[in-house]
Design a protein around this motif. Structure first.
Motif, PDB file in Angstrom:
ATOM      1  N   SER A 107       0.836  -1.208   0.000  1.00 36.26           N
ATOM      2  CA  SER A 107       0.000   0.000   0.000  1.00 36.26           C
ATOM      3  C   SER A 107       0.866   1.252   0.000  1.00 36.26           C
ATOM      4  CB  SER A 107      -0.935   0.001   1.216  1.00 36.26           C
ATOM      5  OG  SER A 107      -1.849  -1.064   1.152  1.00 36.26           O
ATOM      6  N   ASP A 108       1.932   1.242   0.795  1.00 33.46           N
ATOM      7  CA  ASP A 108       2.847   2.388   0.829  1.00 33.46           C
ATOM      8  C   ASP A 108       3.485   2.609  -0.532  1.00 33.46           C
ATOM      9  OD1 ASP A 108       2.298   2.751   3.500  1.00 33.46           O
ATOM     10  OD2 ASP A 108       4.095   1.716   4.207  1.00 33.46           O
ATOM     11  N   VAL A 109       3.883   1.515  -1.190  1.00 31.86           N
ATOM     12  CA  VAL A 109       4.505   1.617  -2.510  1.00 31.86           C
ATOM     13  C   VAL A 109       3.507   2.162  -3.527  1.00 31.86           C
ATOM     14  CG1 VAL A 109       5.493   0.298  -4.432  1.00 31.86           C
ATOM     15  CG2 VAL A 109       6.199  -0.194  -2.088  1.00 31.86           C
ATOM     16  N   LEU A 110       2.273   1.662  -3.493  1.00 30.29           N
ATOM     17  CA  LEU A 110       1.255   2.123  -4.432  1.00 30.29           C
ATOM     18  C   LEU A 110       0.941   3.599  -4.231  1.00 30.29           C
ATOM     19  CD1 LEU A 110      -1.152  -0.953  -4.332  1.00 30.29           C
ATOM     20  CD2 LEU A 110       0.284  -0.232  -6.251  1.00 30.29           C
ATOM     21  N   VAL A 111       0.940   4.047  -2.983  1.00 30.68           N
ATOM     22  CA  VAL A 111       0.729   5.471  -2.709  1.00 30.68           C
ATOM     23  C   VAL A 111       1.867   6.284  -3.318  1.00 30.68           C
ATOM     24  CG1 VAL A 111       0.688   7.235  -0.894  1.00 30.68           C
ATOM     25  CG2 VAL A 111      -0.653   5.143  -0.633  1.00 30.68           C
ATOM     26  N   SER A 112       3.092   5.797  -3.144  1.00 34.98           N
ATOM     27  CA  SER A 112       4.259   6.504  -3.678  1.00 34.98           C
ATOM     28  C   SER A 112       4.224   6.561  -5.205  1.00 34.98           C
ATOM     29  CB  SER A 112       5.539   5.817  -3.205  1.00 34.98           C
ATOM     30  OG  SER A 112       6.676   6.426  -3.778  1.00 34.98           O
ATOM     31  N   LEU A 113       3.946   5.430  -5.840  1.00 28.84           N
ATOM     32  CA  LEU A 113       3.925   5.383  -7.305  1.00 28.84           C
ATOM     33  C   LEU A 113       2.781   6.225  -7.867  1.00 28.84           C
ATOM     34  CD1 LEU A 113       4.621   1.568  -7.956  1.00 28.84           C
ATOM     35  CD2 LEU A 113       6.254   3.472  -8.035  1.00 28.84           C
ATOM     36  N   SER A 114       1.601   6.139  -7.247  1.00 28.81           N
ATOM     37  CA  SER A 114       0.443   6.878  -7.752  1.00 28.81           C
ATOM     38  C   SER A 114       0.581   8.372  -7.515  1.00 28.81           C
ATOM     39  CB  SER A 114      -0.836   6.361  -7.083  1.00 28.81           C
ATOM     40  OG  SER A 114      -1.045   4.994  -7.391  1.00 28.81           O
ATOM     41  N   SER A 115       1.356   8.762  -6.521  1.00 29.86           N
ATOM     42  CA  SER A 115       1.606  10.180  -6.283  1.00 29.86           C
ATOM     43  C   SER A 115       2.415  10.783  -7.428  1.00 29.86           C
ATOM     44  CB  SER A 115       2.359  10.366  -4.962  1.00 29.86           C
ATOM     45  OG  SER A 115       1.576   9.940  -3.880  1.00 29.86           O
ATOM     46  N   ARG A 116       3.180   9.948  -8.094  1.00 25.61           N
ATOM     47  CA  ARG A 116       3.965  10.418  -9.241  1.00 25.61           C
ATOM     48  C   ARG A 116       3.147  10.432 -10.529  1.00 25.61           C
ATOM     49  NH1 ARG A 116       8.445   6.097  -8.355  1.00 25.61           N
ATOM     50  NH2 ARG A 116       8.817   6.457 -10.587  1.00 25.61           N
ATOM     51  N   ASP A 117       2.264   9.438 -10.681  1.00 21.39           N
ATOM     52  CA  ASP A 117       1.415   9.355 -11.874  1.00 21.39           C
ATOM     53  C   ASP A 117       0.187   8.531 -11.505  1.00 21.39           C
ATOM     54  OD1 ASP A 117       0.199   9.127 -14.316  1.00 21.39           O
ATOM     55  OD2 ASP A 117       1.973   8.444 -15.399  1.00 21.39           O
ATOM     56  N   LEU A 118      -0.961   9.168 -11.530  1.00 19.72           N
ATOM     57  CA  LEU A 118      -2.195   8.506 -11.085  1.00 19.72           C
ATOM     58  C   LEU A 118      -2.832   7.654 -12.180  1.00 19.72           C
ATOM     59  CD1 LEU A 118      -4.172   8.302  -8.656  1.00 19.72           C
ATOM     60  CD2 LEU A 118      -5.399  10.251  -9.654  1.00 19.72           C
ATOM     61  N   ARG A 119      -2.431   7.839 -13.416  1.00 21.35           N
ATOM     62  CA  ARG A 119      -3.118   7.172 -14.520  1.00 21.35           C
ATOM     63  C   ARG A 119      -3.095   5.648 -14.441  1.00 21.35           C
ATOM     64  NH1 ARG A 119      -0.313  10.433 -19.312  1.00 21.35           N
ATOM     65  NH2 ARG A 119       1.402  10.159 -17.810  1.00 21.35           N
ATOM     66  N   PRO A 120      -1.974   5.020 -14.075  1.00 21.15           N
ATOM     67  CA  PRO A 120      -2.009   3.557 -13.947  1.00 21.15           C
ATOM     68  C   PRO A 120      -2.998   3.074 -12.873  1.00 21.15           C
ATOM     69  CG  PRO A 120       0.249   4.301 -14.149  1.00 21.15           C
ATOM     70  CD  PRO A 120      -0.586   5.531 -13.974  1.00 21.15           C
ATOM     71  N   MET A 121      -3.082   3.788 -11.768  1.00 22.01           N
ATOM     72  CA  MET A 121      -4.040   3.428 -10.729  1.00 22.01           C
ATOM     73  C   MET A 121      -5.469   3.543 -11.253  1.00 22.01           C
ATOM     74  SD  MET A 121      -4.919   2.550  -7.644  1.00 22.01           S
ATOM     75  CE  MET A 121      -3.481   2.690  -6.584  1.00 22.01           C
ATOM     76  N   GLU A 122      -5.738   4.594 -12.007  1.00 26.12           N
ATOM     77  CA  GLU A 122      -7.070   4.778 -12.567  1.00 26.12           C
ATOM     78  C   GLU A 122      -7.414   3.647 -13.528  1.00 26.12           C
ATOM     79  OE1 GLU A 122      -9.736   8.462 -14.355  1.00 26.12           O
ATOM     80  OE2 GLU A 122      -7.545   8.605 -14.307  1.00 26.12           O
ATOM     81  N   LYS A 123      -6.441   3.251 -14.356  1.00 22.06           N
ATOM     82  CA  LYS A 123      -6.662   2.145 -15.294  1.00 22.06           C
ATOM     83  C   LYS A 123      -6.893   0.837 -14.540  1.00 22.06           C
ATOM     84  CE  LYS A 123      -4.666  -0.044 -19.392  1.00 22.06           C
ATOM     85  NZ  LYS A 123      -5.016  -1.411 -18.980  1.00 22.06           N
ATOM     86  N   LEU A 124      -6.109   0.623 -13.490  1.00 22.39           N
ATOM     87  CA  LEU A 124      -6.259  -0.589 -12.692  1.00 22.39           C
ATOM     88  C   LEU A 124      -7.650  -0.671 -12.081  1.00 22.39           C
ATOM     89  CD1 LEU A 124      -4.950  -3.116 -11.451  1.00 22.39           C
ATOM     90  CD2 LEU A 124      -4.097  -1.665  -9.596  1.00 22.39           C
ATOM     91  N   LEU A 125      -8.145   0.440 -11.543  1.00 23.04           N
ATOM     92  CA  LEU A 125      -9.464   0.453 -10.930  1.00 23.04           C
ATOM     93  C   LEU A 125     -10.574   0.204 -11.945  1.00 23.04           C
ATOM     94  CD1 LEU A 125      -9.176   3.376  -8.372  1.00 23.04           C
ATOM     95  CD2 LEU A 125      -9.915   1.051  -7.845  1.00 23.04           C
TER      96      LEU A 125
END
Length: 237
Positions: free
Chosen positions: A31-49
Motif C-alpha cells: 500500500s505504501d509503494v502504491l501510494v508513492s507510485l500513484s503520487s507520481r502518476d495517477l493514470r495507472p491506478m485509474e486504469k487498474l481500478l
C-alpha cells in the motif's frame, strides 16, 4: 519497499493485484509503494481500478484515501456509487479521512441501501454550517419514507440539520413543528419531535421564540414536542 519505490508508476498495474493475495505487514508495504507510485502518476491506478474486480477495488479504496489532489477525490466519489456495499463504505471512509467537504456531490448517499452508509452520510452533512447540506437534508426529510424502524434515522437527520442549518431552515422547521392538520396536532409525531430538536440546536433568538410558542400551544402533540426539548435542557419554557 525501497526497491519497488524506484519502479515506474506503470508497475502499479502489476503490484496492485497482489493486495488481494497478501495481508499484514506485506499488505501495508505494498500500500505504501502504491501510494508513492500513484503520487507520481495517477493514470495507472485509474486504469487498474477501471479493470479490477470487486475484491481488488475494495483493497484499493483506502489507498486512494491516502492520495492528495483533486483527481483521487473524484475517483473516491465514483467508488461511493459502486455496486458493492463494502466498497462504497470504504470509499466513504476514505472521503472522511481526507476531509473532503463536498456535500453537493454526496446527496445520493442519503438514499443508499445500507443503513450504516446512510447514517455516516447524515453525520457527514451535520459536520458544519452549509447551505448545500441544509438543502439536501431538508429535501430528504420532506421526501423520505421513514417507517417505524426509520424513526431513529429521521431524528438523526433533524439533529444534523440543526447543526448544519442556517436561517433558511427556520420556516421549514417552524411549519413542521407548529402546523399540520387539526387531528395530527393531537398525536405524537417524529417529525414534530425532530423539528423541535433541530430548533433547539440552532440556539438563535428566533428558534427559541418558535419553541416557546410551541410549548404553550393548545395542541398536545405540538406542546409535548417543544416541552421535551426544554426538559432535556433542564430549563423551563
Amino acid at each position: 519497499e525501497k526497491v519497488l519505490g524506484l519502479l515506474s508508476p506503470e508497475a502499479t498495474l502489476g503490484l496492485g493485484p497482489l493486495l488481494v493475495e497478501v495481508s499484514g505487514p506485506l499488505s501495508e508495504m505494498l500500500s505504501d509503494v502504491l501510494v508513492s507510485l500513484s503520487s507520481r502518476d495517477l493514470r495507472p491506478m485509474e486504469k487498474l481500478l477501471n479493470d479490477a474486480e470487486e475484491p481488488l477495488v475494495f483493497q484499493l479504496a483506502p489507498v486512494l484515501g491516502r492520495l492528495t489532489g483533486k483527481n483521487p477525490g473524484q475517483m473516491l466519489f465514483k467508488l461511493a456509487r459502486y455496486p458493492s456495499e463494502r466498497v462504497r463504505l470504504e470509499a466513504l471512509r476514505a472521503i472522511l479521512q481526507r476531509n473532503l467537504w463536498t456535500p453537493e456531490k454526496m446527496g445520493f448517499l442519503l438514499e443508499d441501501k445500507s443503513t450504516l452508509i446512510r447514517r455516516i452520510a447524515i453525520k457527514y452533512f451535520g459536520a458544519r454550517k452549509s447551505e448545500a447540506a441544509e438543502g439536501l437534508l431538508t429535501e430528504h426529510i420532506r421526501n423520505g419514507r421513514f417507517d417505524g424502524a426509520g424513526s431513529g434515522e429521521l431524528m438523526a437527520c433533524f439533529k444534523a440539520l440543526g447543526k448544519c442549518g442556517t436561517e433558511r431552515s427556520l420556516p421549514f422547521l417552524e411549519e413542521t413543528l407548529l402546523k399540520g392538520g387539526w387531528l395530527s396536532r393531537f398525536r405524537a409525531s417524529s417529525l414534530r419531535q425532530g423539528a423541535a430538536v433541530a430548533l433547539a440546536q440552532f440556539e438563535t433568538k428566533r428558534s427559541l421564540e418558535v419553541l416557546k410558542e410551541a410549548a404553550h400551544s393548545r395542541f398536545p402533540a405540538v406542546r409535548s414536542a417543544a416541552r421535551a426539548v426544554f426538559q432535556r435542557k433542564r430549563g423551563e419554557p
